[in-house]
Design an enzyme around this catalytic site. Structure first.
Site, short mmCIF file in Angstrom:
data_model
loop_
_atom_site.label_atom_id
_atom_site.label_comp_id
_atom_site.label_asym_id
_atom_site.label_seq_id
_atom_site.Cartn_x
_atom_site.Cartn_y
_atom_site.Cartn_z
N HIS A 1 0.85 -1.20 0.00
CA HIS A 1 0.00 0.00 0.00
C HIS A 1 0.88 1.24 0.00
O HIS A 1 1.86 1.31 0.75
CB HIS A 1 -0.90 0.00 1.24
CG HIS A 1 -1.89 1.13 1.25
ND1 HIS A 1 -3.03 1.11 0.49
CD2 HIS A 1 -1.89 2.31 1.91
CE1 HIS A 1 -3.70 2.24 0.69
NE2 HIS A 1 -3.02 2.98 1.54
N ASP B 1 -6.32 -9.51 5.29
CA ASP B 1 -7.37 -10.19 6.04
C ASP B 1 -8.71 -9.88 5.38
O ASP B 1 -8.75 -9.51 4.21
CB ASP B 1 -7.34 -9.78 7.52
CG ASP B 1 -7.47 -8.27 7.72
OD1 ASP B 1 -7.90 -7.58 6.77
OD2 ASP B 1 -7.16 -7.79 8.82
#
Length: 209
Positions: free
Chosen positions: A121, A158
């Site tokens: 990211h 996740d």
């Protein structure tokens, strides 16, 4: 560690992984397939140049044009995620690396590869993460908030969006006259280091299981 790299764009971070594997005799990972959710992603050409198999897994490739046009966002995500999972099983993939990948994964693949999916990211999570925070949007948000530093994060994936455990972070200063383009240009080399470091770290963890 057999790795699948998922891409959506130019593929500079994929190239960093390819170059590291090619030049390091003790590289702990091997890229066995590159998948893209966009047919015109230049990353696919990078993979072809490196003799790595490619798979197109976008909604239109998976569902067909008519069904994709009628499908909602969640249905498209599920279809893409399902095809990614099928390909991972077919190629014997041990771990999945999201390198500029824009589709949020969902469903079975998250459980099946729990602790074995990492994402890069372009900001210092938990800041500037979540839905809509990708690419230029992230750098614009950083500048709008007058941050004095930014950088990049490699984290485990996740069931949330940019919410998994942080593995690697690289810090980069934000300069007073920065634009989204100049900030990205300064962060990009840090991304290349971070993604290689993150994949090698994951390989070490999986090797001890």
């Amino acid at each position: 560690m057999k790795v699948a790299v998922l891409v959506s764009g130019n593929g500079t971070n994929l190239q960093a992984l390819v170059d590291y594997e090619k030049t390091k005799s003790d590289c702990p990972y091997h890229i066995v397939v590159v998948m893209s959710d966009r047919k015109n992603a230049f990353a696919l050409q990078r993979a072809t140049n490196a003799a790595i198999p490619t798979e197109l897994v976008g909604p239109y490739a998976v569902l067909g044009s008519e069904a994709a046009n009628e499908a909602g966002k969640d249905e498209k995500r599920c279809a893409v995620s399902g095809r990614v999972y099928e390909n991972c099983v077919r190629y014997g993939v041990d771990a999945i690396v999201l390198a500029g990948w824009l589709t949020v994964l969902s469903g079975k693949i998250i459980q099946a590869y729990n602790g074995r999916i990492i994402n890069l990211h372009p900001a210092l999570l938990p800041k500037f993460g979540g839905e809509g925070m990708w690419g230029r949007h992230v750098h614009e948000a950083v500048l709008a908030c007058h941050e004095t530093e930014s950088g990049c994060t490699v984290h485990l994936v996740d069931t949330g969006c940019d919410t998994g455990k942080v593995l690697v972070q690289k810090h980069v200063p934000v300069l007073p006259d920065d634009t989204p383009e100049t900030l990205y240009a300064r962060i990009a080399p840090a991304e290349h280091e971070a993604i290689v470091e993150g994949v090698c770290l994951l390989a070490g963890v999986l090797g001890k299981r």
